[in-house]
Design a protein around this motif. Sequence first.
Motif, PDB file in Angstrom:
ATOM      1  N   ASP A  98      -2.287  -3.792   2.609  1.00 48.68           N
ATOM      2  CA  ASP A  98      -1.687  -2.999   1.531  1.00 48.68           C
ATOM      3  C   ASP A  98      -2.571  -3.019   0.289  1.00 48.68           C
ATOM      4  N   ALA A  99      -3.207  -4.159   0.032  1.00 49.06           N
ATOM      5  CA  ALA A  99      -4.059  -4.282  -1.158  1.00 49.06           C
ATOM      6  C   ALA A  99      -5.304  -3.416  -1.033  1.00 49.06           C
ATOM      7  N   GLY A 100      -5.865  -3.357   0.166  1.00 46.90           N
ATOM      8  CA  GLY A 100      -7.041  -2.510   0.385  1.00 46.90           C
ATOM      9  C   GLY A 100      -8.372  -3.150   0.033  1.00 46.90           C
ATOM     10  N   TYR A 101      -8.408  -4.470  -0.128  1.00 42.94           N
ATOM     11  CA  TYR A 101      -9.668  -5.156  -0.402  1.00 42.94           C
ATOM     12  C   TYR A 101      -9.564  -6.592   0.099  1.00 42.94           C
ATOM     13  N   ASP A 102     -10.707  -7.254   0.205  1.00 41.49           N
ATOM     14  CA  ASP A 102     -10.767  -8.627   0.699  1.00 41.49           C
ATOM     15  C   ASP A 102     -10.780  -9.615  -0.461  1.00 41.49           C
ATOM     16  N   ALA A 103     -10.223 -10.780  -0.198  1.00 41.94           N
ATOM     17  CA  ALA A 103     -10.249 -11.886  -1.157  1.00 41.94           C
ATOM     18  C   ALA A 103     -10.925 -13.077  -0.488  1.00 41.94           C
ATOM     19  N   PRO A 104     -11.382 -14.050  -1.257  1.00 42.93           N
ATOM     20  CA  PRO A 104     -12.026 -15.228  -0.663  1.00 42.93           C
ATOM     21  C   PRO A 104     -11.114 -15.942   0.337  1.00 42.93           C
ATOM     22  N   GLU A 105     -11.729 -16.562   1.335  1.00 49.39           N
ATOM     23  CA  GLU A 105     -10.980 -17.232   2.388  1.00 49.39           C
ATOM     24  C   GLU A 105     -10.123 -18.375   1.847  1.00 49.39           C
ATOM     25  N   SER A 106     -10.552 -18.971   0.731  1.00 47.79           N
ATOM     26  CA  SER A 106      -9.806 -20.104   0.165  1.00 47.79           C
ATOM     27  C   SER A 106      -8.593 -19.658  -0.656  1.00 47.79           C
ATOM     28  N   TRP A 107      -8.429 -18.359  -0.874  1.00 45.06           N
ATOM     29  CA  TRP A 107      -7.272 -17.847  -1.591  1.00 45.06           C
ATOM     30  C   TRP A 107      -6.144 -17.514  -0.607  1.00 45.06           C
ATOM     31  N   SER A 108      -4.971 -17.259  -1.131  1.00 47.83           N
ATOM     32  CA  SER A 108      -3.841 -16.826  -0.307  1.00 47.83           C
ATOM     33  C   SER A 108      -3.344 -15.472  -0.794  1.00 47.83           C
ATOM     34  N   TRP A 109      -2.818 -14.688   0.135  1.00 43.73           N
ATOM     35  CA  TRP A 109      -2.202 -13.416  -0.222  1.00 43.73           C
ATOM     36  C   TRP A 109      -0.689 -13.594  -0.324  1.00 43.73           C
ATOM     37  N   VAL A 110      -0.114 -13.141  -1.449  1.00 43.60           N
ATOM     38  CA  VAL A 110       1.333 -13.163  -1.634  1.00 43.60           C
ATOM     39  C   VAL A 110       1.765 -11.831  -2.245  1.00 43.60           C
ATOM     40  N   ARG A 111       3.046 -11.600  -2.256  1.00 39.64           N
ATOM     41  CA  ARG A 111       3.622 -10.475  -2.990  1.00 39.64           C
ATOM     42  C   ARG A 111       4.009 -10.968  -4.382  1.00 39.64           C
ATOM     43  N   LEU A 112       4.171 -10.035  -5.307  1.00 45.83           N
ATOM     44  CA  LEU A 112       4.626 -10.427  -6.650  1.00 45.83           C
ATOM     45  C   LEU A 112       5.965 -11.158  -6.563  1.00 45.83           C
ATOM     46  N   SER A 113       6.825 -10.735  -5.648  1.00 44.86           N
ATOM     47  CA  SER A 113       8.136 -11.381  -5.503  1.00 44.86           C
ATOM     48  C   SER A 113       8.026 -12.851  -5.117  1.00 44.86           C
ATOM     49  N   ASN A 114       6.889 -13.263  -4.538  1.00 42.99           N
ATOM     50  CA  ASN A 114       6.695 -14.659  -4.157  1.00 42.99           C
ATOM     51  C   ASN A 114       6.372 -15.562  -5.335  1.00 42.99           C
ATOM     52  N   ILE A 115       6.061 -14.982  -6.492  1.00 49.28           N
ATOM     53  CA  ILE A 115       5.629 -15.811  -7.625  1.00 49.28           C
ATOM     54  C   ILE A 115       6.492 -15.596  -8.863  1.00 49.28           C
ATOM     55  N   VAL A 116       7.603 -14.852  -8.740  1.00 44.43           N
ATOM     56  CA  VAL A 116       8.462 -14.627  -9.904  1.00 44.43           C
ATOM     57  C   VAL A 116       9.789 -15.356  -9.725  1.00 44.43           C
ATOM     58  N   ILE A 117      10.294 -15.913 -10.819  1.00 46.76           N
ATOM     59  CA  ILE A 117      11.586 -16.598 -10.792  1.00 46.76           C
ATOM     60  C   ILE A 117      12.692 -15.711 -11.351  1.00 46.76           C
ATOM     61  N   PHE A 118      12.292 -14.564 -11.926  1.00 46.77           N
ATOM     62  CA  PHE A 118      13.270 -13.574 -12.405  1.00 46.77           C
ATOM     63  C   PHE A 118      12.649 -12.192 -12.294  1.00 46.77           C
ATOM     64  N   GLY A 119      13.470 -11.215 -11.862  1.00 50.59           N
ATOM     65  CA  GLY A 119      13.040  -9.837 -11.823  1.00 50.59           C
ATOM     66  C   GLY A 119      12.392  -9.471 -10.506  1.00 50.59           C
ATOM     67  N   PRO A 120      11.862  -8.265 -10.476  1.00 54.24           N
ATOM     68  CA  PRO A 120      11.809  -7.270 -11.565  1.00 54.24           C
ATOM     69  C   PRO A 120      13.193  -6.694 -11.877  1.00 54.24           C
ATOM     70  N   LYS A 121      13.451  -6.506 -13.171  1.00 53.87           N
ATOM     71  CA  LYS A 121      14.735  -5.956 -13.606  1.00 53.87           C
ATOM     72  C   LYS A 121      14.514  -4.991 -14.761  1.00 53.87           C
ATOM     73  N   ASN A 122      15.188  -3.843 -14.685  1.00 47.43           N
ATOM     74  CA  ASN A 122      15.076  -2.828 -15.733  1.00 47.43           C
ATOM     75  C   ASN A 122      15.697  -3.320 -17.027  1.00 47.43           C
ATOM     76  N   GLY A 123      15.205  -2.749 -18.145  1.00 43.56           N
ATOM     77  CA  GLY A 123      15.753  -3.072 -19.448  1.00 43.56           C
ATOM     78  C   GLY A 123      16.941  -2.197 -19.806  1.00 43.56           C
ATOM     79  N   TYR A 124      17.164  -2.036 -21.085  1.00 45.94           N
ATOM     80  CA  TYR A 124      18.358  -1.356 -21.598  1.00 45.94           C
ATOM     81  C   TYR A 124      17.943  -0.517 -22.801  1.00 45.94           C
ATOM     82  N   SER A 125      18.424   0.723 -22.852  1.00 39.30           N
ATOM     83  CA  SER A 125      18.004   1.641 -23.919  1.00 39.30           C
ATOM     84  C   SER A 125      19.196   2.317 -24.589  1.00 39.30           C
TER      85      SER A 125
END
Length: 303
Positions: A98-125
């Motif tokens: 999905d990313a479309g590019y390579d990263a170093p072998e010592s790195w890991s691939w995650v989704r944003l949802s794997n590293i957030v403790i809140f959200g994504p959530k829309n605001g209020y207007s």
Amino acid sequence: MTTQRSLFKENVLFASAACVNDDLNRPEFAEKLSIIIDANGGIQRARRLILDLAVRGRLVPRSRSEGRGADLLSALRSEVGACRGQWLEPQPRQIASDAGYDAPESWSWVRLSNIVIFGPKNGYSPKAVGYLTATRTLALTATTSGRFNGQHYKYIDETIPEESYLWLQDGDVLIQRSNSLEHVGMAAVYRGKSREYIYPDLMMKVRLSASVDADYVHRVLLASPTRSFVRARASGTAGSMPKISQTVVANIPIPLPPYTEQKRIVAKVDQLMALCDDLEAKLRVRDEKAAKLAEALVAEVLA
């Protein structure tokens, strides 16, 4: 054309190697970067190149003593799982595709949802008012540049509870969920006091795990591959501003290096961006001198 492309590639490779070897003070590096800027259409393209090299792991050297990106997954499972009530195990091959590019072998691939403790959530207007109140809400322009600008806000005549998720905290990441195709998905990190601003419905907010560096994640969100990922998944009717969903944001691919390497990457990016700023100023002076010389020559001819 082939010669120009070969020269440009040669200069990019030189600049990348200089970054990894920490040779940025060599006169040749500034010269090569200046050529990249001139040959490739401007300073903005050079800044995009820096971010693209960063997310591919080509700005700083690896260090075995810092461990591997996978070392962060255990802490992320615990913290994110506890805060969100679930943890979806990342699928590295699919995420890399999905990313479309390579990263170093010592790195890991995650989704944003794997590293957030809140959200994504829309605001209020709610409706803005033309007089001073105790509650300020950000305007969309506060994050359009990719940097947080607290001068862009409106007042609302409404009391927001102190415990509301709408209040921003230092380190929160704001992502534009609707804007022009050029700017939809643009991200900025809020830096400031807690409960000074709320954020509008046209933005989403995520709060990151302490196991990742917010500034590193921000650089990933600004990089060209991420911008392409978001734009390709934006939706909207003809004549309307494109929009992205919370699902799109949650699924953004994140190449994850060890925490210390994240910090080093951010420091290197900032160093290079400062160099770009310096080169931009020098090129502007050069162009202004060239323009004045051209004007003088024209005046001389017409005299």
